[in-house]
Design a protein around this motif. Structure first.
Motif, PDB file in Angstrom:
ATOM      1  N   LEU A 115       0.811  -1.120  -0.080  1.00 56.95           N
ATOM      2  CA  LEU A 115      -0.053  -0.212  -0.218  1.00 56.95           C
ATOM      3  C   LEU A 115       0.850   1.207   0.049  1.00 56.95           C
ATOM      4  N   GLN A 116       1.730   0.973   0.492  1.00 53.94           N
ATOM      5  CA  GLN A 116       3.026   2.081   0.768  1.00 53.94           C
ATOM      6  C   GLN A 116       3.373   2.852  -0.703  1.00 53.94           C
ATOM      7  N   VAL A 117       3.516   1.677  -1.444  1.00 53.47           N
ATOM      8  CA  VAL A 117       4.021   2.113  -3.152  1.00 53.47           C
ATOM      9  C   VAL A 117       2.517   2.306  -3.879  1.00 53.47           C
ATOM     10  N   ALA A 118       1.632   1.643  -3.855  1.00 48.39           N
ATOM     11  CA  ALA A 118       0.484   1.808  -4.604  1.00 48.39           C
ATOM     12  C   ALA A 118      -0.368   3.019  -4.197  1.00 48.39           C
ATOM     13  N   ALA A 119      -0.386   3.276  -2.520  1.00 47.43           N
ATOM     14  CA  ALA A 119      -1.016   4.429  -2.160  1.00 47.43           C
ATOM     15  C   ALA A 119      -0.490   4.695  -0.828  1.00 47.43           C
ATOM     16  N   PRO A 120       0.485   5.705  -1.220  1.00 48.53           N
ATOM     17  CA  PRO A 120       1.224   6.320   0.078  1.00 48.53           C
ATOM     18  C   PRO A 120       0.318   6.650   1.260  1.00 48.53           C
ATOM     19  N   GLN A 121      -0.586   7.295   0.883  1.00 48.33           N
ATOM     20  CA  GLN A 121      -1.672   7.910   2.045  1.00 48.33           C
ATOM     21  C   GLN A 121      -2.353   7.089   2.798  1.00 48.33           C
ATOM     22  N   LEU A 122      -2.177   5.480   2.449  1.00 48.35           N
ATOM     23  CA  LEU A 122      -2.698   4.609   3.265  1.00 48.35           C
ATOM     24  C   LEU A 122      -1.876   3.750   4.200  1.00 48.35           C
ATOM     25  N   ALA A 123      -0.657   4.289   4.360  1.00 50.55           N
ATOM     26  CA  ALA A 123       0.532   3.631   5.057  1.00 50.55           C
ATOM     27  C   ALA A 123       0.178   3.487   6.290  1.00 50.55           C
ATOM     28  N   LEU A 263       8.080  -4.148 -10.006  1.00 50.18           N
ATOM     29  CA  LEU A 263       8.068  -4.825 -11.362  1.00 50.18           C
ATOM     30  C   LEU A 263       6.677  -4.526 -12.277  1.00 50.18           C
ATOM     31  N   PHE A 264       5.774  -4.151 -11.442  1.00 54.46           N
ATOM     32  CA  PHE A 264       4.476  -3.893 -12.052  1.00 54.46           C
ATOM     33  C   PHE A 264       4.137  -2.605 -12.428  1.00 54.46           C
ATOM     34  N   PRO A 265       3.335  -2.071 -13.350  1.00 52.06           N
ATOM     35  CA  PRO A 265       2.897  -0.683 -13.829  1.00 52.06           C
ATOM     36  C   PRO A 265       1.964  -0.118 -12.754  1.00 52.06           C
ATOM     37  N   ALA A 266       2.075   0.979 -12.743  1.00 49.46           N
ATOM     38  CA  ALA A 266       1.265   1.705 -11.479  1.00 49.46           C
ATOM     39  C   ALA A 266      -0.224   1.205 -11.409  1.00 49.46           C
ATOM     40  N   TRP A 267      -0.954   0.860 -12.642  1.00 49.80           N
ATOM     41  CA  TRP A 267      -2.319   0.492 -12.514  1.00 49.80           C
ATOM     42  C   TRP A 267      -2.419  -0.870 -12.017  1.00 49.80           C
ATOM     43  N   ALA A 268      -1.299  -1.755 -11.950  1.00 47.17           N
ATOM     44  CA  ALA A 268      -1.237  -3.233 -11.395  1.00 47.17           C
ATOM     45  C   ALA A 268      -0.990  -3.269 -10.014  1.00 47.17           C
TER      46      ALA A 268
END
Length: 612
Positions: A115-123, A263-268
C-alpha cells in the motif's frame, strides 16, 4: 504448502540491499552475485536436499524434524544415541516454532506494505489491516486444511503464474540478468567481497524459508504431488521472478526500495497488493499446518501434555486441528507484529531459527542415510559439505542478527525446548513414583482372591500405563466399595515412534496367567498420527475374539480413571522451578477421558496424590 517459500520474493531482495545500511550495492556485479547466491541456494537446499533427498526419509508418510528424529531413533533403538537423537529432534521442533511465530507476521506485513507503493496515503493502515487478516486466518483453521486448501489452491497457482510473467517481462527487457544463473558469479562475488557476501548471506537465507515447513506438511499431501508442483510450477516461477527483480535493479538502482512491487505498472500495483496479501495468508497457512502436525507428534511421543486434537479429513490422516496450539500461535504472531510493526524490522529477527532447523535436519538426514540407506562414506561427506556447509554459512551470517531481534525466535525456541524436556522428565518421575504407590498387580490380584472380594455384574475398564502395577482407581474401588466387577480390563496405551500402527497389530491381550478370574490386560499401540480411541480399540479386540468368554458387554462398560493430584516435593531428579512448570502444564492438559475418547456418561474419575 508452497505459500511460505513462494512469498519470499516480496521481501528477500529488498532485505539484501538494505541490510547493514546498504552494504550490498545495487551494481551489476553485486546484483549478479546476489542473484546467483539466491538461485543456487534454492537449488541446493530446496530442490536437491528437501524435495530430492530428505523427503525420501519419511516416517510412514509423515515428515518434519520430529518424524525424522523418530526414524533415526528407531535405527538406534536401545542405544544411548537414541535418547540424544530425540533431544536433537526436540531442539529442531523448538526452532520450527520460532519460525512459525514470525513467518505469518513478516509475510502478511510485507504484502500489505505494498500500500505504501500503490497508495502512500494509506501507509498508516498497514498494521491494522494485517492484524485483521491474521485474525481471520487463525479463525478459519477450525475448518481444516482440506477445506482451506480448496480455496487457497487456485489463488496460489495464480500467484506463481503472475510471479513468472512479471519476472519474464523484465528479463525480456534485459536478458543480461540470465548471467546470474551461473554459479561463477556467486563464487566471484564471495571472492571479491567476502565481508559483503557474508553479510548478504544473512538475508539470502530468506529465499529458502519455508523448506522445513514444506517437509513438515508432507503428511498432508504426500511426496509425489509436492515434487511435481515444485519442479513444474513453483521453482520456475520463483527463478523467473528473482531474475526479473535483478534486471529491474540493474536498470534502475532506486528500485531497491521495493523491487517486487516495482515490477508492475502503476495500474497493477494495487491489485498486486490484494493478490500478494492472499498469497501471504497462504504462506502463513503452511507453517500453521506444519505446527499442528509437529505438535500432534510431540503429544503422542510424550513431549507435550495431551491437548484436544480434531481430525479435519476422513481421507488424509495428517490433516488435524489443535485449538490450543492455534490460540498460542495467534497470540504470539499478533504480539510480534505489533512489537516490530514492519517487515524490514522483522527481517532482522528472521533467519536464525530457520537456519538452525536446516542444520538439524541435515544432521539427522546424514544419520538416516548412513544407517538406513547404507550410503558410502564419500556420499555422506559430499552431502555434509554441500548441505551442511552452505547451511552453516547461513547460520553464521545470521548470528549477527541476534542482538538486533534474532533473539526473539531463539527465545521462543528456548521456551518450547524447556517445556518439552520438562514434560518428558516430569512424566518419568511421576510414573516411577506412581508405581511405588500402586504396588505390584499380581500381589493385588492374589489379595483379592484371599479376601474373597465380591464380584458384581458388569465390566470395568481401567486405563493405566502398564500391567506390572495396580491402577490406583482399581485399588480405591476395592478399598472403598469393597467390590469388583466380574469383568476387569486394564488397558494401556502407548505411542510408537511411527506415524501409524496397522489395525491388526494395534491390540494385544494378556490374561495375566489366569483365564477364570475375569481380569485381563490390553495393550494398545498407536502411531503418533493415530487417534488414541480406547473404546474403539477394545471393541476391535472383542470383535477379533481376543477376550475370554464372559468379559461382558463393552458397550455398557464403566471406565475408571485415576487422576491424581501432583504434590511437589524436594526430591531429586528435577529443579524446583521445572517442577512448578510441569505442574502448571499438567493443570492445563486435556481431560484424559476426552483425549482417549472415553464415554463421558460412563466414566468415573477417582483422586489420588503422586509425589513429583
Amino acid at each position: 504448502m508452497f505459500g511460505d517459500i513462494g512469498t519470499s520474493p516480496l521481501y528477500a531482495l529488498h532485505t539484501v540491499f538494505s541490510i547493514d545500511g546498504g552494504a550490498v550495492a545495487p551494481t551489476a556485479n553485486d546484483v549478479y552475485g546476489v542473484l546467483s547466491l539466491i538461485v543456487w541456494s534454492v537449488t541446493v537446499i530446496v530442490s536437491v536436499k528437501y524435495v530430492g533427498v530428505i523427503m525420501r526419509a519419511d516416517n510412514d508418510g509423515e515428515g518434519g524434524v520430529m518424524a525424522l528424529a523418530a526414524l533415526a531413533g528407531r535405527l538406534y533403538a536401545g542405544r544411548p544415541r537414541a535418547s540424544l537423537l530425540l533431544v536433537v529432534g526436540i531442539l529442531g521442533v523448538a526452532l520450527f516454532y520460532g519460525d512459525s511465530i514470525i513467518t505469518p507476521a513478516i509475510s502478511v506485513l510485507s504484502a500489505v506494505e505494498g500500500l505504501q507503493v500503490a497508495a502512500p496515503q494509506l501507509a498508516q493502515l498497514v498494521v491494522p489491516v494485517a492484524a485483521v487478516i491474521l485474525t481471520l486466518l487463525f479463525a478459519a483453521q477450525r475448518f481444516g486444511t482440506g477445506r482451506v486448501g480448496r480455496f487457497f489452491g487456485p489463488i496460489t497457482l495464480l500467484w506463481f503464474v503472475v510471479l513468472a510473467i512479471a519476472g519474464l517481462a523484465q528479463v525480456v527487457k534485459d536478458p543480461g540478468a540470465l548471467r546470474g544463473l551461473s554459479p561463477t558469479y556467486a563464487v566471484s562475488f564471495v571472492g571479491a567481497h567476502p565481508g559483503t557476501a557474508f553479510i548478504a548471506m544473512g538475508a539470502v537465507v530468506l529465499v529458502i524459508t519455508g523448506a522445513e515447513a514444506l517437509y513438515a506438511d508432507m503428511g498432508h499431501f504426500g511426496r509425489g504431488p509436492i515434487a511435481r508442483a515444485w519442479f513444474w510450477v513453483v521453482f520456475p516461477a520463483l527463478t523467473l521472478n528473482y531474475l526479473g527483480q535483478a534486471a529491474l535493479i540493474i536498470r534502475n538502482p532506486a528500485a531497491i526500495d521495493n523491487p517486487f512491487f516495482r515490477l508492475f505498472p502503476a495500474w497493477a500495483q494495487l491489485p498486486m497488493v490484494i493478490l500478494a496479501t492472499a498469497a501471504t495468508i497462504i504462506a502463513s497457512q503452511a507453517v500453521i499446518s506444519g505446527a499442528f502436525s509437529l505438535s500432534r507428534q510431540a503429544v503422542q511421543l510424550g513431549l507435550l501434555p495431551p491437548v484436544r486434537i480434531r481430525q479435519t479429513s476422513e481421507q488424509e490422516g495428517g490433516q488435524v486441528f489443535l485449538p490450543a496450539v492455534n490460540a498460542i500461535l495467534f497470540v504470539g504472531v499478533l504480539v510480534v507484529m505489533l512489537a516490530f510493526r514492519s517487515s524490514s524490522r522483522l527481517a532482522t529477527a528472521y533467519g536464525v531459527s530457520v537456519t538452525g532447523a536446516l542444520v538439524i535436519d541435515t544432521l539427522l538426514l546424514l544419520i538416516v542415510a548412513r544407517a538406513l540407506w547404507r550410503w558410502k562414506a564419500w556420499k555422506i561427506l559430499l552431502a555434509a559439505v554441500a548441505f551442511g556447509g552452505l547451511e552453516l554459512t547461513f547460520l553464521a551470517g545470521n548470528l549477527s542478527k541476534v542482538v538486533h531481534g534474532g533473539w526473539l525466535p531463539l527465545l521462543i525456541a528456548a521456551v518450547v525446548f524447556i517445556a518439552m524436556t520438562t514434560w518428558r522428565r516430569g512424566r518419568e518421575i511421576l510414573n516411577r513414583n506412581g508405581r511405588l504407590k500402586e504396588g505390584p498387580l499380581d500381589e493385588f490380584i492374589s489379595e483379592l482372591t484371599a479376601r474373597g472380594v465380591p464380584r458384581v455384574p458388569g465390566t470395568a475398564v481401567f486405563p493405566h500405563p502398564g500391567k506390572d502395577s495396580t491402577p490406583l482407581a482399581m485399588r480405591a474401588n476395592v478399598e472403598h466399595n469393597h467390590v469388583l466387577h466380574e469383568g476387569v480390563i486394564i488397558v494401556s496405551a502407548s505411542a510408537e515412534n511411527v506415524p501409524h500402527v496397522p489395525a491388526d497389530e494395534r491390540v494385544t491381550v494378556d490374561h495375566l496367567g489366569a483365564t477364570d478370574d475375569g481380569i485381563q490386560h490390553v495393550a494398545v499401540r498407536y502411531g503418533f498420527s493415530d487417534k488414541p480411541d480406547l473404546p474403539a480399540a477394545l471393541q476391535a479386540a472383542a470383535a477379533a475374539g481376543l477376550f475370554v468368554p464372559g468379559t461382558g458387554d463393552l458397550a455398557t462398560a464403566s471406565y475408571f480413571l485415576s487422576r491424581g493430584t501432583i504434590a511437589r516435593t524436594r526430591g531429586k531428579g528435577m529443579a524446583g522451578w521445572r517442577k512448578s512448570l510441569f505442574i502448571a502444564m499438567a493443570h492445563n492438559a486435556s481431560n484424559p477421558s476426552i483425549y482417549f475418547g472415553l464415554p463421558q456418561d460412563r466414566t468415573i474419575t477417582t483422586g489420588s496424590t503422586v509425589d513429583l
